[in-house]
Design an enzyme around this catalytic site. Structure first.
Site, PDB file in Angstrom:
ATOM      1  N   GLU A 140      32.844  -0.334  43.916  1.00  0.00           N
ATOM      2  CA  GLU A 140      33.730  -1.370  44.104  1.00  0.00           C
ATOM      3  C   GLU A 140      34.947  -1.119  44.964  1.00  0.00           C
ATOM      4  O   GLU A 140      35.059  -1.929  45.976  1.00  0.00           O
ATOM      5  CB  GLU A 140      34.075  -2.116  42.930  1.00  0.00           C
ATOM      6  N   ASP A 157      31.426   0.365  38.964  1.00  0.00           N
ATOM      7  CA  ASP A 157      32.536  -0.405  38.778  1.00  0.00           C
ATOM      8  C   ASP A 157      33.425   0.355  37.860  1.00  0.00           C
ATOM      9  O   ASP A 157      33.347   0.582  36.814  1.00  0.00           O
ATOM     10  CB  ASP A 157      32.129  -1.605  37.861  1.00  0.00           C
ATOM     11  N   ILE A 159      36.578  -0.044  36.954  1.00  0.00           N
ATOM     12  CA  ILE A 159      36.990  -0.809  35.693  1.00  0.00           C
ATOM     13  C   ILE A 159      36.324  -2.142  35.818  1.00  0.00           C
ATOM     14  O   ILE A 159      36.671  -2.863  36.786  1.00  0.00           O
ATOM     15  CB  ILE A 159      38.496  -0.929  35.638  1.00  0.00           C
ATOM     16  N   ASP A 160      35.662  -2.520  34.835  1.00  0.00           N
ATOM     17  CA  ASP A 160      35.095  -3.872  35.192  1.00  0.00           C
ATOM     18  C   ASP A 160      36.060  -4.708  34.055  1.00  0.00           C
ATOM     19  O   ASP A 160      35.951  -4.169  32.868  1.00  0.00           O
ATOM     20  CB  ASP A 160      33.607  -3.924  34.643  1.00  0.00           C
ATOM     21  N   THR A 162      39.410  -5.736  35.076  1.00  0.00           N
ATOM     22  CA  THR A 162      40.469  -5.086  35.532  1.00  0.00           C
ATOM     23  C   THR A 162      41.702  -5.992  35.044  1.00  0.00           C
ATOM     24  O   THR A 162      42.786  -5.513  34.621  1.00  0.00           O
ATOM     25  CB  THR A 162      40.503  -5.009  36.915  1.00  0.00           C
ATOM     26  N   ASP A 291      29.002  -5.057  39.270  1.00  0.00           N
ATOM     27  CA  ASP A 291      29.187  -5.733  38.301  1.00  0.00           C
ATOM     28  C   ASP A 291      27.802  -5.533  37.204  1.00  0.00           C
ATOM     29  O   ASP A 291      28.239  -5.756  35.791  1.00  0.00           O
ATOM     30  CB  ASP A 291      29.373  -7.369  38.388  1.00  0.00           C
TER      31      ASP A 291
HETATM   32  C1  IPD Z   1      35.106  -9.258  37.199  1.00  0.00           C
HETATM   33  C2  IPD Z   1      34.459  -9.277  35.688  1.00  0.00           C
HETATM   34  C3  IPD Z   1      34.670 -10.567  35.411  1.00  0.00           C
HETATM   35  C4  IPD Z   1      33.779 -11.507  36.240  1.00  0.00           C
HETATM   36  C5  IPD Z   1      34.013 -11.388  37.623  1.00  0.00           C
HETATM   37  C6  IPD Z   1      34.181  -9.829  37.959  1.00  0.00           C
HETATM   38  P1  IPD Z   1      36.283  -6.969  37.945  1.00  0.00           P
HETATM   39  O1  IPD Z   1      35.098  -7.977  37.539  1.00  0.00           O
HETATM   40  O2  IPD Z   1      33.342  -8.823  35.489  1.00  0.00           O
HETATM   41  O3  IPD Z   1      34.340 -10.646  34.049  1.00  0.00           O
HETATM   42  O4  IPD Z   1      34.006 -12.833  35.691  1.00  0.00           O
HETATM   43  O5  IPD Z   1      33.132 -12.192  38.392  1.00  0.00           O
HETATM   44  O6  IPD Z   1      34.343  -9.876  39.334  1.00  0.00           O
HETATM   45  O7  IPD Z   1      36.764  -7.491  39.216  1.00  0.00           O
HETATM   46  O8  IPD Z   1      37.108  -7.074  36.730  1.00  0.00           O
HETATM   47  O9  IPD Z   1      35.775  -5.601  38.331  1.00  0.00           O
HETATM   48 CA    CA Z   2      33.473  -5.950  37.920  1.00  0.00          CA
HETATM   49 CA    CA Z   3      36.271  -3.687  38.961  1.00  0.00          CA
END
Ligand code: IPD
Ligand code: CA
Ligand code: CA
Length: 363
Positions: A140, A157, A159-160, A162, A291
């Site tokens: 990412e 990813d 940190i999913d 963030t 994701d």
């Molecule tokens: C997000 C998370 C969030 C989702 C967003 C993603 P990120 O990823 O997974 O739950 O609703 O669409 O982009 O930006 O925290 O890696």
């Molecule tokens: Ca994510």
């Molecule tokens: Ca992320």
């Protein structure tokens, strides 16, 4: 051996996220998807047909999304490196979790990134490169790296969730998966649980055909077979577009007919919870390959079902994702399917995105 670098998080390429695949430039393309689609196009046309449609969908076999095999690399070896990579990233995150964050912004005021996202990704890349020098990697934060001729594409990813991490709010994870010819072959999600003063982790992992494990124990989706008995989860991306609005309406509808709809804010965690059997479904528009790649395999290998939100066969490059325990998939699609098809009819872009142009897939 071709080598390439593209950074989806750099300011120039952030715009690319919102554009159609044809605008994404030479590294990404729209593949001619021919994935044995399931013909359900007219199933939702008349509300009076709901009962018979439900009966029909209950018998539907949805296309599998996982790879048929892990290719020439044995599953155990591939999964071992995926797990090591995710663990290494999670150690970087754990080290930072109680310290002040250095927050930066990507697209807008709600799309955050921290130093820790970048450090976690760097540590994961080191593990992948140290083991498989010739694999292609899509991170990412760092974009595309490595050999486009490889059959293996890593989706990272760092940190999913963030925003949750930045606030110290539980529900974030490190998510690492590797695709073999476009399909998820091995996956690991390290979920952060607890909260300030009591952070801990649990680790979900899966390999194609090998089942899903949480902290080493085999797990299964729930057997709940009605939406009215289900706890559902959804998510809303950073772009407040027509798909986002359509999902606000779905949120309302399902809140009315289920035990509740949650919005935790980390797609990989949300999917892992379906695999664990503590929620029955999760859906979201506009997710990116990093994701979803790990979470979808974790759900499928725990006995669940994964499709696009129109009910069609899913690839990690699709712009909508619906995962469930399988038993309620048809009932969910009675509402999610038509809402998505309406968006498509109105010209909203659902073409695949972030697919490295020269990367070969089996679909
Ligand atoms: C997000 C998370 C969030 C989702 C967003 C993603 P990120 O990823 O997974 O739950 O609703 O669409 O982009 O930006 O925290 O890696
Ligand atoms: Ca994510
Ligand atoms: Ca992320």
């Amino acid at each position: 051996m071709g080598s390439s670098l593209l950074c989806p998080s750099s300011s120039a390429s952030i715009l690319l996220r919102m554009k159609s695949q044809t605008q994404l430039g030479p590294r990404f393309s729209i593949p001619n998807l021919n994935r044995g689609k399931i013909e359900r196009r007219n199933l939702f046309s008349s509300p009076s047909r709901v009962t018979s449609v439900r009966a029909l969908l209950k018998g539907t076999q949805y296309a599998r999304i996982g790879a048929e095999s892990t290719g020439p690399i044995p599953a155990k070896e591939l999964l071992g490196v995926v797990e090591l990579a995710a663990k290494t990233g999670s150690e970087v995150v754990m080290e930072a979790v109680n310290k002040p964050r250095n927050i930066m912004f990507k697209q807008g005021k709600s799309d955050l990134v921290t130093e820790t996202d970048k450090m976690s990704e760097a540590s994961i890349l080191k593990v992948v490169n140290g083991n498989f020098k010739d694999h292609l990697i899509l991170g990412e934060e760092g974009g595309l790296l490595g050999d486009v001729a490889s059959d293996y594409l890593w989706c990272i990813d760092p940190i999913d969730g963030t925003t949750n991490f930045a606030h110290g709010y539980p529900s974030f994870a490190v998510s690492v998966a590797v695709l073999f010819r476009g399909r998820p072959a091995a996956a690991c999600v390290v979920e952060f649980v607890g909260g300030p003063m009591c952070w801990n982790t649990r680790t979900f992992s899966a390999s194609a055909g090998g089942g899903t494990f949480c902290n080493g124990q085999k797990i299964q989706v729930s057997q709940t077979n009605k939406v009215e008995d289900s706890l559902l989860v959804t998510g809303f991306g950073y772009d407040h577009d027509d798909a986002w609005l359509a999902n606000i309406n779905l949120f309302k509808e399902f809140t009315d007919i289920s035990r509740g709809v949650r919005r935790l804010g980390a797609a990989a965690v949300d999917m892992s919870h379906v695999a664990l059997g503590i929620s029955e479904s999760y859906w979201e528009y506009r997710l990116k390959p990093w994701d979803v790649a790990a979470g979808v395999l974790i759900v499928e290998e725990a006995g669940g079902t994964v499709t696009c939100m129109d009910g069609e066969a899913f690839s990690v490059f699709d712009r909508s994702c619906l995962v469930s325990n399988g038993s309620i998939h048809g009932e969910l699609l009675e509402r999610i399917g038509p809402a998505t098809k309406k968006l498509m009819k109105n010209g909203i872009d659902f073409s695949p995105w972030f697919k490295p142009e020269e990367y070969a897939t089996d679909f």
